[in-house]
Enzyme design. Structure first.
Site, PDB file in Angstrom:
ATOM      1  N   ASP A 248      -8.989  -0.376  -7.628  1.00  0.00           N
ATOM      2  CA  ASP A 248      -8.208  -0.721  -6.435  1.00  0.00           C
ATOM      3  C   ASP A 248      -7.749  -2.179  -6.425  1.00  0.00           C
ATOM      4  OD1 ASP A 248      -7.022  -0.252  -3.989  1.00  0.00           O
ATOM      5  OD2 ASP A 248      -8.852  -0.589  -2.820  1.00  0.00           O
TER       6      ASP A 248
ATOM      7  N   GLN B 246      -5.380 -16.575  -4.627  1.00  0.00           N
ATOM      8  CA  GLN B 246      -5.905 -15.900  -5.809  1.00  0.00           C
ATOM      9  C   GLN B 246      -7.203 -16.538  -6.295  1.00  0.00           C
ATOM     10  OE1 GLN B 246      -4.436 -13.350  -4.996  1.00  0.00           O
ATOM     11  NE2 GLN B 246      -4.196 -12.597  -7.069  1.00  0.00           N
TER      12      GLN B 246
ATOM     13  N   HIS C 289      -6.296   7.472  -2.234  1.00  0.00           N
ATOM     14  CA  HIS C 289      -7.160   6.501  -1.553  1.00  0.00           C
ATOM     15  C   HIS C 289      -6.481   5.639  -0.491  1.00  0.00           C
ATOM     16  CE1 HIS C 289      -5.442   3.272  -3.949  1.00  0.00           C
ATOM     17  NE2 HIS C 289      -6.090   2.426  -3.155  1.00  0.00           N
ATOM     18  N   ASP C 290      -5.156   5.539  -0.494  1.00  0.00           N
ATOM     19  CA  ASP C 290      -4.490   4.747   0.551  1.00  0.00           C
ATOM     20  C   ASP C 290      -3.441   5.571   1.294  1.00  0.00           C
ATOM     21  OD1 ASP C 290      -5.691   2.259   0.808  1.00  0.00           O
ATOM     22  OD2 ASP C 290      -4.668   1.424  -0.943  1.00  0.00           O
TER      23      ASP C 290
ATOM     24  N   HIS D 112       0.829  -1.208   0.000  1.00  0.00           N
ATOM     25  CA  HIS D 112       0.000   0.000   0.000  1.00  0.00           C
ATOM     26  C   HIS D 112       0.864   1.259   0.000  1.00  0.00           C
ATOM     27  CE1 HIS D 112      -3.057  -2.974   1.320  1.00  0.00           C
ATOM     28  NE2 HIS D 112      -3.816  -2.235   0.536  1.00  0.00           N
ATOM     29  N   ASN D 113       1.633   1.382  -1.034  1.00  0.00           N
ATOM     30  CA  ASN D 113       2.562   2.499  -1.115  1.00  0.00           C
ATOM     31  C   ASN D 113       2.150   3.457  -2.235  1.00  0.00           C
ATOM     32  OD1 ASN D 113       3.383   1.140  -3.487  1.00  0.00           O
ATOM     33  ND2 ASN D 113       4.754  -0.139  -2.283  1.00  0.00           N
ATOM     34  N   PHE D 114       3.006   4.405  -2.477  1.00  0.00           N
ATOM     35  CA  PHE D 114       2.710   5.438  -3.470  1.00  0.00           C
ATOM     36  C   PHE D 114       2.448   4.827  -4.849  1.00  0.00           C
ATOM     37  CE2 PHE D 114       4.715   8.400  -6.634  1.00  0.00           C
ATOM     38  CZ  PHE D 114       3.680   9.318  -6.663  1.00  0.00           C
ATOM     39  N   ARG D 115       3.196   3.801  -5.160  1.00  0.00           N
ATOM     40  CA  ARG D 115       3.023   3.204  -6.484  1.00  0.00           C
ATOM     41  C   ARG D 115       1.688   2.483  -6.616  1.00  0.00           C
ATOM     42  NH1 ARG D 115       7.720   2.748  -9.633  1.00  0.00           N
ATOM     43  NH2 ARG D 115       9.204   4.213  -8.755  1.00  0.00           N
TER      44      ARG D 115
HETATM   45  N1  LIG Z   1      -5.696 -12.082  -2.294  1.00  0.00           N
HETATM   46  C1  LIG Z   1      -5.682 -10.933  -2.956  1.00  0.00           C
HETATM   47  N2  LIG Z   1      -6.150  -9.829  -2.366  1.00  0.00           N
HETATM   48  C2  LIG Z   1      -6.117  -8.680  -3.070  1.00  0.00           C
HETATM   49  C3  LIG Z   1      -5.625  -8.609  -4.378  1.00  0.00           C
HETATM   50  N3  LIG Z   1      -5.726  -7.333  -4.802  1.00  0.00           N
HETATM   51  C4  LIG Z   1      -6.258  -6.635  -3.786  1.00  0.00           C
HETATM   52  N4  LIG Z   1      -6.500  -7.443  -2.742  1.00  0.00           N
HETATM   53  C5  LIG Z   1      -7.074  -7.090  -1.456  1.00  0.00           C
HETATM   54  O1  LIG Z   1      -8.157  -6.240  -1.714  1.00  0.00           O
HETATM   55  C6  LIG Z   1      -8.015  -5.116  -0.894  1.00  0.00           C
HETATM   56  C7  LIG Z   1      -8.606  -3.868  -1.432  1.00  0.00           C
HETATM   57  O2  LIG Z   1      -8.397  -2.862  -0.481  1.00  0.00           O
HETATM   58  P1  LIG Z   1      -6.923  -2.575   0.052  1.00  0.00           P
HETATM   59  O3  LIG Z   1      -6.135  -1.898  -1.010  1.00  0.00           O
HETATM   60  O4  LIG Z   1      -6.989  -1.964   1.363  1.00  0.00           O
HETATM   61  O5  LIG Z   1      -6.284  -4.050   0.266  1.00  0.00           O
HETATM   62  C8  LIG Z   1      -6.504  -4.931  -0.771  1.00  0.00           C
HETATM   63  C9  LIG Z   1      -6.061  -6.335  -0.600  1.00  0.00           C
HETATM   64  O6  LIG Z   1      -6.180  -6.737   0.721  1.00  0.00           O
HETATM   65  C10 LIG Z   1      -5.145  -9.804  -4.973  1.00  0.00           C
HETATM   66  O7  LIG Z   1      -4.704  -9.850  -6.111  1.00  0.00           O
HETATM   67  N5  LIG Z   1      -5.202 -10.924  -4.212  1.00  0.00           N
HETATM   68 ZN   LIG Z   2      -5.771   0.406  -2.405  1.00  0.00          ZN
END
Ligand SMILES: Nc1nc2c(ncn2[C@@H]2O[C@@H]3COP(=O)(O)O[C@H]3[C@H]2O)c(=O)[nH]1
Ligand SMILES: [Zn+2]
Length: 948
Positions: free
Chosen positions: A312, A363, A202-203, A162-165
């Protein structure tokens, strides 16, 4: 009348008490002066004792180490030096628009930002605003956009995922979708401004631990936001604090009422990214889709929420060489959290637990249950997005299904080899009778040997993940695994005999029951393992606010069908009372009725037991066999063991052939030469048999074991904020499952809410303070939590992946190294316009940056021996995700494999990248005039900020 019956004269009693109180006051005042002095002396002395540092020489004072939770929660911000470099280079390139190639690539889901530096990314973000004409339409000065973006950049933490990228990727996906379906034409420019800005923010300031952790650990954020989307509220709050800065306020020229609309829209969008609301939003969106009206604001609001949600979680819509590193980073963050949860005795979030998931299983579950239903819903409204995001996600699911099946086959094979060493000739004969390859079985008895049910479950738990059930052979086809299970059961019986509690008499009588219990426990464990993020998040939230209104279930939810009864406080109490009655009833029989004891209270036995308060409920529910009617059930982590890989889909997947999602082709190494994935990078084209979440929502009645029963009881008591002691077996059970009440470090009920010894320097505090300056909650509980931790195992018994892999849990050295410069330094302020353009390129290079390894190579799309890689993966998890290993690695650890600007962690860029990027940006508009009020972009100056 009542008083007469009781025979007590309450009035007289009350008078007597009042008189005594009066007397006490008088006595106190007339104490001889010497006694009064003495009293004061005692008070002073006590105050001194409470500050015991000066007693260090006597050995009475022991300096406590910095509280671990403070260190763990610390987050990383870039150094001033690095920030300065980013700012300089951003300013250097920001007036140059990207090349046509990059512009085109930006509009696709194939865009790969990994070769880009942070300043490149900032420039691209600015470009997106420009491309939609937003600065012109809303009179946003370029200087302000840049200051805003730079401040946003600084307020993202260097956490693995959950970084800038991540913020950029989400924005880029939104931009791509918006271009694809012409969002501005559909929802308007203002809504487009809302969407892009929401994605960027958003994060913000994400600490790398999700809401489930925040709520269970009772962190400052959870306390501040009352468990309601604590993180999303925080992201949003940080965003508007940035916008409060005059130089960053891109909304400054909006009239007040428009500003309000934008603020409302951004809040709505960012809050919609809480996965606890996933089913709610999806259900509403599906409801309105058939008659969607782009002129209806409530419809477009919902569409915006869905769009940002899609963006997201859209990594899997990207090519595999882009998606997979993101997944690795996500799992790295997940495992770090589950690690922390284990250490702190918090409930371990099942989908984050390396003992319970594998990459493909994670996944399959996430894509099948969460992602695809959402994407398909959006695709139903906007079919133009089908090829861009829906189809790639279907292929990704297919890919992971096949991979999961492969993993499972290999695990079964491994297990059969491993466990054969313990098998008797009878077992071998049985296996042979079923046509198994005994030749293969007798090869080795090495590796894991099943010594107890627990150790078996440890292995089994890991090997039976969410999707394994789906891939399971039919029940009536016994195979080697059956033989192994048989062996394990025998072992269990031995365990029972060796039980120090020694209920030998019962053991024989309960043999059948025990086996049932095992099944139940395993089933429950597996159900827990299959719980998606949405379900666990919903449950975590529900757990906290159920007394308010009950939490609605939505059709998208697998538990929707069984979540019939909302939990009210009263109901919870009633359930507790019933549970206690049942427990008493069960224990009574179990321990006093000897061999005549009934089997443990299975669901069916409870249903017919006249003593069971729950029996009526069960009988009431009898007619509805497919529904779990009991709120008592609902309140546990029980989940259907149906897996996303089950049924036709997985079968088709299994025969679809391998490698359809081909290994990563060689990448174009020119940094910006080809930001899109090569066309060969495709996923399987065979349409996966995607199952709807609803179709998998069925549940079967299950047996109830004492262990699970006690778990549920514990859940209830936790909810009611008091504890019920249980016998040793239950304690073991609750401990093994890290149940909710296990000494949370941040316990709000902490009896010793003394000041965290490290509070003043606690690096986590500034993060938690920064929004409103209040004190971090965990700081005040730190002593308490330290004390508690001293009595807690570092990891939860044999189930920890470290014990599986023989790795040292959380080497102290690593932890120590983990304390790095975490406090966000005061910024030196923004003066972008005045910032000098730095000479040349930063000296960053790739060498310092540690690429995030593939966590689970079996899940890797890059080949190699599965078994070996499973082992290796564990090791790499240890170094990557364990206990701040990233921090131990220095500045380049926690950050993903991306480039950031300059310095150690800024290294990521290949030599010449800046030159290449600079070349790729062409002048977009004439350079600003030599003088005048316009900023570097030539835009008019920002008007006076709107009132906020
Ligand atoms: N298992 C899994 N979780 C994901 C994936 N992409 C997003 N998420 C989850 O979905 C969430 C969406 O909100 P957040 O970005 O807070 O945190 C994210 C992750 O916890 C992914 O490819 N696999
Ligand atoms: Zn996010």
């Amino acid at each position: 009348m009542l008083l007469d019956q009781v025979g007590v004269d309450f009035i007289a009693l009350e008078n007597r008490v009042a008189e005594l109180e009066r007397q006490m006051r008088v006595d106190y005042e007339v104490l001889p002066p010497i006694v009064q002095d003495l009293k004061q002396e005692v008070t002073r002395f006590r105050a001194k004792l409470e500050k015991t540092e000066h007693l260090g020489w006597m050995g009475y004072y022991k300096e406590l180490p910095p509280p671990e939770d403070c260190r763990r929660l610390q987050y990383r911000r870039r150094s001033h030096e690095e920030q300065r470099r980013v700012k300089e280079h951003f300013l250097e390139i920001c007036d140059v628009p990207p090349s046509e190639e990059i512009k085109d690539a930006l509009k696709t889901a194939l865009f790969d930002c990994s070769p880009l530096s942070d300043s490149d990314i900032l420039a691209l973000l600015e470009w997106m605003y420009h491309d939609f004409g937003l600065p012109e339409k809303f009179h946003i000065d370029a200087r302000t956009i840049r200051a805003f973006l730079y401040e946003v950049y600084k307020n993202y933490n260097e956490v693995p995922f959950h970084n800038f990228r991540h913020g950029f990727c989400v924005t880029q996906m939104m931009y791509a979708m918006a271009c694809c379906v012409d969002v501005p034409a559909k929802v308007g420019d203002l809504e487009t401004l809302i969407l892009i800005t929401s994605c960027i923010c958003h994060d913000l300031d994400h600490p790398g631990y999700n809401n489930i952790y925040q709520i269970n650990a009772r962190t400052e954020l959870a306390l501040r936001y009352n468990d309601i989307s604590p993180l999303e509220n925080h992201h949003c709050s940080v965003a508007f604090r940035i916008l409060e800065l005059q130089e960053c306020n891109i909304l400054a020229s909006l009239p007040a009422h428009v500003f309000r609309t934008v603020r409302e829209g951004i809040i709505r969008c960012i809050l919609a990214t809480d996965m606890a609301r996933h089913n709610e939003i999806l259900a509403q969106f599906k409801d309105i889709t058939p008659e969607f009206d782009f002129g209806n604001k409530s419809h477009t609001d919902l569409l915006s929420m869905v769009l940002i949600k899609v963006a997201d979680i859209s990594n899997e819509a990207r090519p595999m060489h882009v998606a997979e590193p993101w997944l690795d980073r996500l799992l790295q963050e997940f495992f770090k959290q589950s690690d922390a949860e284990k250490m702190e005795g918090l409930p371990v979030t099942p989908f984050m637990d390396p003992n319970k998931i594998t990459k493909p299983s994670s996944q399959c579950s996430f894509i099948g249950f969460v992602l695809l239903p959402l994407f398909e819903a959006l695709g139903a409204l906007l079919p133009q997005l089908h090829d861009m995001i829906v189809q790639p996600v279907r292929e990704a699911l297919e890919y992971y299904r096949r991979l999961n099946e492969q993993c499972r086959e290999e695990r079964i094979h491994r297990k059969s080899i491993v466990d054969l060493g313990d098998l008797t000739p009878a077992h071998l004969a049985q296996a042979a009778a079923h046509g198994q390859d005994t030749q293969a079985l007798v090869k080795s008895g090495s590796g894991y040997s099943v010594k107890s049910r627990k150790s078996f479950q440890t292995v089994r738990s890991r090997s039976r993940s969410a999707e394994d059930e789906a891939l399971e052979r039919p029940q009536d086809v016994p195979n080697t695994e059956d033989a192994v299970m048989e062996k394990v059961r025998e072992q269990d019986e031995e365990d029972v005999e060796a039980d120090p509690a020694g209920h030998d008499d019962d053991a024989a009588a309960d043999e059948v029951g025990d086996e049932e219990e095992e099944d139940v426990d395993e089933e429950e464990e597996e159900e827990e393992e299959t719980a998606t993020e949405v379900e666990v998040s919903e449950k975590t939230l529900k757990f906290k606010i159920s007394t308010e209104s009950g939490r609605k279930s939505y059709p998208g939810s697998r538990k929707g069908s069984r979540d019939k009864s909302a939990l009210s406080g009263d109901l919870a109490h009633q359930e507790l009372a019933r549970a206690v009655r049942d427990l008493h009833h069960h224990q009574h029989h179990h321990y006093h009725h000897g061999s005549a004891a009934p089997t443990p209270p299975t669901r069916s036995s409870l249903a017919t037991s006249p003593q069971s308060g729950r029996s009526t409920e069960f009988s009431r529910c009898n007619g509805d066999k497919d529904t779990k009617c009991l709120s008592f059930e609902d309140d546990t982590l029980s989940r259907s063991s149906h897996s996303p890989c089950s049924g036709e889909g997985s079968k088709r997947g299994s025969t679809a052939g391998r490698g359809a999602r081909s290994p990563q082709p060689p990448r174009d190494t020119s940094p910006l030469g080809s930001p899109v994935a090569p066309p060969s990078d495709t996923r399987a084209t065979s349409a996966a048999g995607t199952q709807s979440a609803d179709a998998r929502a069925s549940s079967s009645p299950k047996l109830r074991s004492p262990t699970s029963f006690l778990k549920k009881l514990k859940n209830l008591t936790d909810r009611l904020s008091f504890s019920v002691s249980s016998d040793s077996s239950s304690r073991e059970a609750t401990s093994a499952t890290a149940s909710a009440g296990a000494s949370p470090c941040h316990g709000a009920n902490s009896p010793t809410a003394s000041v965290c010894p490290g509070a003043a320097t606690c690096p986590a505090s500034p993060m938690l303070h920064q929004a409103d300056g209040t004190r971090a909650r965990h700081g005040s509980d730190a002593v308490d939590s330290l004390e508690m931790r001293a009595t807690l195992p570092k990891t939860r018994g044999p189930r920890g992946w470290r014990s599986l892999l023989g790795a040292e849990p959380n080497p102290p050295e690593r932890r120590r190294q983990a304390s790095v410069n975490a406090s966000p330094e005061a910024d030196d302020g923004l003066d972008l316009a005045a910032a000098a353009v730095a000479e040349g390129e930063p000296t960053g290079n790739n060498n310092n940056r540690k690429k995030t390894g593939n966590l689970w190579s079996p899940g890797s799309r890059r080949g190699g021996g599965l078994l070996n890689r499973l082992k290796q993966s564990g090791d790499s998890i240890h170094s990557a995700g364990g206990a701040d290993a990233d921090a131990a690695g220095g500045a380049d650890g926690a950050q993903g494999p991306h480039g950031s600007e300059g310095g150690a962690s800024g290294a990521g860029r290949q030599p010449g990248l800046m030159a290449s990027l600079a070349a790729s940006f062409r002048p977009k508009k004439p350079p600003p005039g030599p003088s005048g009020p316009s900023g570097p972009s030539g835009l008019p100056p920002a008007p006076t900020p709107a009132p906020q």
